[in-house]
Design an enzyme around this catalytic site. Structure first.
Site, PDB file in Angstrom:
ATOM      1  N   HIS A 144      10.993  -4.229   2.241  1.00  0.00           N
ATOM      2  CA  HIS A 144      11.713  -3.013   2.645  1.00  0.00           C
ATOM      3  C   HIS A 144      10.960  -2.308   3.777  1.00  0.00           C
ATOM      4  O   HIS A 144       9.773  -2.516   3.987  1.00  0.00           O
ATOM      5  CB  HIS A 144      11.882  -2.069   1.454  1.00  0.00           C
ATOM      6  CG  HIS A 144      10.585  -1.615   0.879  1.00  0.00           C
ATOM      7  ND1 HIS A 144       9.775  -0.678   1.500  1.00  0.00           N
ATOM      8  CD2 HIS A 144       9.924  -2.004  -0.228  1.00  0.00           C
ATOM      9  CE1 HIS A 144       8.698  -0.497   0.788  1.00  0.00           C
ATOM     10  NE2 HIS A 144       8.743  -1.299  -0.256  1.00  0.00           N
TER      11      HIS A 144
ATOM     12  N   ASP B  87       6.399  -5.671  -1.260  1.00  0.00           N
ATOM     13  CA  ASP B  87       5.111  -6.290  -0.933  1.00  0.00           C
ATOM     14  C   ASP B  87       4.643  -7.205  -2.065  1.00  0.00           C
ATOM     15  O   ASP B  87       4.107  -8.276  -1.823  1.00  0.00           O
ATOM     16  CB  ASP B  87       4.040  -5.231  -0.617  1.00  0.00           C
ATOM     17  CG  ASP B  87       3.875  -4.190  -1.710  1.00  0.00           C
ATOM     18  OD1 ASP B  87       4.697  -4.165  -2.646  1.00  0.00           O
ATOM     19  OD2 ASP B  87       2.912  -3.405  -1.624  1.00  0.00           O
TER      20      ASP B  87
END
Ligand SMILES: *[C@@H]1O[C@H](CO)[C@@H](O)[C@H](O)[C@H]1NC(C)=O
Ligand SMILES: *[C@@H]1O[C@H](CO)[C@@H](O)[C@H](O)[C@H]1NC(C)=O
Ligand SMILES: *[C@@H]1O[C@H](CO)[C@@H](O)[C@H](O)[C@H]1NC(C)=O
Ligand SMILES: *[C@@H]1O[C@H](CO)[C@@H](O)[C@H](O)[C@H]1NC(C)=O
Length: 508
Positions: free
Chosen positions: A98, A396
């Site tokens: 994102h 992540d």
């Protein structure tokens, strides 16, 4: 009695640290190392697993953090879609992290960063597609939404950002990513025809608004004014995108080993400890409360948005009356430096890599299956039922294990709006090869894979193609290398030959 209450105290502190360690593990925001220095050369022939490390003197934590922010004011470049002439692009699978987001934690006794999460094309950073993107999202009710995704907001929509909310910067980063890949895959390689059908596109995201919105921004950049009824957005319940293969006890144990190592490393760093103490003093809070608030997450947001670092909201006792005490860039740099060092230690220790192999397998296995089906369909001239473009909008903690499992630790921690791309290519077949393939039915000798990370071609840095690169004249990496890596070879690091075996063996 005293000994007993001390023992209980130790237990409580231990539990607290375990929780903290876990949350830090999931927020371990380490920036990318410079890619330019990772090009392998013949010298690294003996290293099967290229752990690419840069010169320690080049490890400026502030410069690296600028890279991590991924400011959207530069044109996007990349080596996606490059191949020898006459090769045909068959499919592309993309995983994104994102974009820029608001912090997940706030620092006690400070004001939150003042960021507006309502989108406006008049505010910077903007993008030529932003206004029409906003209008298009209002029509999202015509799309198909899996599970709980339909109730999430399709646009960031708070004038004062919510915790973890995608910012306008994050939206623009992904409009740019999508547009960049549109130029290459749609315009140059005609990957999806003008009247692409719903089954050619696969879109999946976790149930967080920031991944959903990032995915939609990417998709809009990639296929502006796309036809909503053609779009189905699927939800992945696990941040590992492991679908129905999430059960893996050994994976959790490797993660625990890594967390213990990380905790030991962190608590042995005196400079870091002193920095937390000094920061806590400035703000007038207990050091452990400050630590628990993971201040680097909020500071990163200030840093990436060029906002001054937070100051104490209470008047601290200072030498100069009236002056407020603020956190400093230097303190931030100390924490970032420690994170970078921790990243290196993590590679050396190897627990994370084992965790990563098991964490990434289900996603890689799905990708491998999809590519193989497309490749075989091509050979047998059958109608392809697989999606030829897939987008997985992730975190992540999704992307970092994938990179590690592929042997790309040196590529650095995923920055905001990072993109990882798998391309499947078909080489033109000579008559000689066709005869060979008739004799050798199982092989996919004219199918190739490329792996790109933020536009860099890292195919020959991967574990499964590192050696190939040094031995072969073939310009691309054979798909078969990838298939046998995913199905068997990747488990050799945990002394196993299958996912099931690796997941259910005892971890020493
Ligand atoms: C891009 O934006 C960042 C942050 O606002 C700034 O520091 C940098 O100088 C800008 N770069 C260019 C090329 O405009
Ligand atoms: C943002 O959108 C969500 C989902 O549509 C909605 O529940 C929420 O009330 C909206 N918030 C604001 C501030 O408009
Ligand atoms: C991997 O993919 C194959 C299909 O090619 C499937 O049968 C198998 O169950 C998958 N394994 C895992 C662990 O996801
Ligand atoms: C794999 O086996 C080797 C040799 O038996 C051993 O040294 C190593 O620790 C094992 N690795 C794992 C992850 O179990």
């Amino acid at each position: 009695m005293l000994a007993r209450s001390r023992f209980i105290l130790v237990l409580v502190v231990g539990a607290l640290l375990a929780v903290l360690s876990f949350s830090l593990q999931h927020l371990h925001l380490i920036p990318s190392n410079p890619m330019a220095e990772q090009r392998s050369s013949g010298k690294s022939r003996k290293r099967v697993n290229p752990v690419l490390q840069t010169d320690p003197t080049d490890r400026d934590p502030i410069r690296d953090t600028h890279r991590y922010c991924n400011y959207p004011n530069q044109t996007e470049h990349g080596w996606e879609g490059h191949s020898p002439p006459d090769y045909k692009l068959l499919s592309v699978q993309v995983m994104i992290r994102h974009g820029d987001r608001f912090p997940l934690y706030s620092i006690p006794k400070t004001k939150k960063p003042a960021i507006d999460c309502l989108l406006s094309e008049k505010r910077k950073p903007s993008h030529p597609l932003l206004a029409s993107f906003i209008r298009h999202m209002a029509l999202g009710g015509r799309g198909h939404w899996d599970a709980s995704l339909g109730s999430l907001s399709r646009l960031p929509n708070h004038s004062s950002c919510d915790m973890g909310e995608l910012t306008q910067t994050g939206v623009v980063q992904h409009l740019k990513n999508g547009e960049h890949l549109r130029q290459i895959y749609i315009k140059r390689h005609r990957l999806l025809s003008v009247d692409w059908s719903a089954r050619q596109l696969w879109l999946e995201t976790t149930g967080k608004s920031r991944t959903l919105q990032s995915g939609l921004a990417f998709l809009y950049g990639f296929l502006p004014r796309f036809d909503w009824p053609h779009v189905t957005v699927r939800q992945q319940w696990s941040t590992l995108f492991c679908g129905s293969s999430c059960d893996c006890p050994a994976r959790n144990r490797y993660l625990e080993q890594e967390q213990r190592r990380q905790y030991r490393h962190r608590t042995s760093d005196k400079e870091l400890e002193n920095t937390y103490v000094a920061m806590a003093k400035v703000l007038g809070v207990a050091t452990k409360n400050l630590r628990a608030a993971n201040p680097v997450d909020a500071l990163l947001c200030h840093f990436c948005h060029n906002l001054p670092f937070p100051c104490s909201t209470t008047q601290a006792k200072l030498n100069t009356p009236g002056e407020r005490a603020c956190l400093t860039l230097q303190q931030f740099a100390v924490i970032r430096q420690q994170q970078k060092e921790d990243e290196m230690k993590r590679h050396e220790a190897g627990f994370y890599h084992r965790y990563a192999v098991l964490a990434a397998h289900p996603y890689l296995n799905r990708s491998a299956t999809r590519m193989e089906r497309i490749a075989r369909g091509m050979q047998t001239r059958k109608v392809n039922e697989e999606a030829i473009f897939t987008l997985s909008s992730a975190h992540d903690v999704t992307m970092a294990p994938l990179l590690s499992a592929l042997g790309l630790e040196g590529a650095g921690y995923p920055k905001f709006a990072a993109r990882l791309v798998f391309e499947l290519w078909n080489s033109p077949e000579t008559i000689d090869e066709r005869r060979k393939s008739d004799r050798n039915k199982g092989k996919l000798h004219n199918m190739f894979i490329r792996i790109l990370y933020n536009g860099e071609d890292l195919t020959f840095e991967t574990t499964f193609c590192h050696e190939h690169h040094l031995r072969s004249v073939q310009p691309l990496c054979p798909l078969d290398n990838f298939l046998s890596f995913v199905r068997k070879d990747m488990f050799s690091i945990v002394n196993a030959t299958s996912y099931h075996q690796a997941c259910h063996q005892t971890v020493v």
